[in-house]
Write an enzyme that holds these catalytic residues in place. Sequence first.
Site, mmCIF file in Angstrom:
data_model
loop_
_atom_site.group_PDB
_atom_site.id
_atom_site.type_symbol
_atom_site.label_atom_id
_atom_site.label_comp_id
_atom_site.label_asym_id
_atom_site.label_seq_id
_atom_site.Cartn_x
_atom_site.Cartn_y
_atom_site.Cartn_z
ATOM 1 N N GLY A 142 0.827 -1.208 0.000
ATOM 2 C CA GLY A 142 0.000 0.000 0.000
ATOM 3 C C GLY A 142 0.859 1.255 0.000
ATOM 4 O O GLY A 142 0.443 2.316 0.466
ATOM 5 N N GLY A 189 1.719 2.809 -2.608
ATOM 6 C CA GLY A 189 1.415 3.633 -3.781
ATOM 7 C C GLY A 189 2.243 3.265 -5.000
ATOM 8 O O GLY A 189 2.690 4.145 -5.735
ATOM 9 N N SER A 190 2.437 1.951 -5.206
ATOM 10 C CA SER A 190 3.258 1.539 -6.345
ATOM 11 C C SER A 190 2.624 1.956 -7.668
ATOM 12 O O SER A 190 3.333 2.325 -8.610
ATOM 13 C CB SER A 190 3.500 0.033 -6.324
ATOM 14 O OG SER A 190 2.277 -0.652 -6.251
ATOM 15 N N SER A 191 1.291 1.956 -7.743
ATOM 16 C CA SER A 191 0.630 2.303 -9.014
ATOM 17 C C SER A 191 0.886 3.762 -9.369
ATOM 18 O O SER A 191 1.217 4.091 -10.513
ATOM 19 C CB SER A 191 -0.873 2.092 -8.920
ATOM 20 O OG SER A 191 -1.170 0.895 -8.301
ATOM 21 N N ALA A 193 3.301 5.670 -8.195
ATOM 22 C CA ALA A 193 4.738 5.907 -8.396
ATOM 23 C C ALA A 193 5.168 5.453 -9.791
ATOM 24 O O ALA A 193 5.904 6.164 -10.484
ATOM 25 C CB ALA A 193 5.554 5.191 -7.319
ATOM 26 N N ASP A 246 -1.500 10.466 -3.666
ATOM 27 C CA ASP A 246 -0.339 9.587 -3.874
ATOM 28 C C ASP A 246 0.453 10.019 -5.111
ATOM 29 O O ASP A 246 1.682 9.922 -5.143
ATOM 30 C CB ASP A 246 -0.785 8.118 -3.981
ATOM 31 C CG ASP A 246 -2.049 7.926 -4.811
ATOM 32 O OD1 ASP A 246 -2.582 8.924 -5.346
ATOM 33 O OD2 ASP A 246 -2.512 6.780 -4.949
#
Length: 325
Positions: A109, A111-113, A115, A156
């Site tokens: 969680g 915030g890989s999407s 980033a 994010d």
Amino acid sequence: MKKRIKVSAPGKLMLFGEHSVIYGKPCIVTAVDQRIRVNIGSSDNKYLKISAPQVNLDNYIESIDNLGRSDAPAGSRFVSLAVKNFFDYYKTGFGLKVTTESDFSSKFGFGSSSAVTVATIKALSQFTNSNLDNDQIFELSYKTVLDVQGVGSGFDVASAVWGGTIYYIKGKKTKGTLKHMKLPLIVGYTGIKADTPTLVRQVADLYQKDKKRVNSVFGSISAIVEESKKAILGRDLKKLGMLMNENQQLLKYLGVSSPELDKLIGASLKAGAYGAKLSGAGGGDCMIAVVPPDKLRLVGREIERQGGIVLAVKTQAQGVRVEKI
Ligand code: MEV
């Protein structure tokens, strides 16, 4: 056009104000020193090729004329829609090879999407010498995240673009960085992957059922965010802890905490944390605790005794940046 470009963007931790930020209230988010790197190189035909081991993509290929298909593997969609939105913006299209690497698992969680989306847009901007500024990178990236997920405040995305610790309001340009020392935070992962859109919809249902009450909860969270901004700037850790506990009670009231989160939060308070709360959408993922520096190890041990995984992260990381190849 350049030959190859490498860009990285940081993950994030929400400190205060999750959920209410969707409804126009402020939040405070910090970028963490765990990053996602995106490498871009040209490919000789009109295909986008994506390799992203952290989401099990090995040379996944899409036609440039048909990017971001809804039946594409979930792990490819942020990159391919970022490429599509960039191409649409510049009315262009060409073959590309994109490879991504991540310091952290997409389960946490962090915030890989967002980033990976921000790093892809910035990499394309550098690759084509378009020199988009941070506001433009934010706009294209936020559009991409909404295209894929349908929901999200963009906090994010802002964190991945600007880095540091920021005070963010959806749709407003209040992304000023809060200058502060690195906060003594502990991050505990529950081992459970939360689904943000589902939790956002759950709160939306509650809101529809009882707007007056939920609005008043959002108002209280908003007041906590304002207080926490002062506490961060004044480095008042005790106050910050107290505000975390208050924010957590309100998140529980919204129904987004979980027994696993409650267990890790309870354990860290028992071991001497000033305060603790869930961070992000809730339902799993991570909790954070602000801890007196001499109690960091004790609190960490207690979280692990209760089945959590302590993740070593530092706050205040730099936003999106070009890396040496
Ligand atoms: C999720 O990390 C935080 C939420 O407020 C969603 C968002 O702001 O996009 C629940």
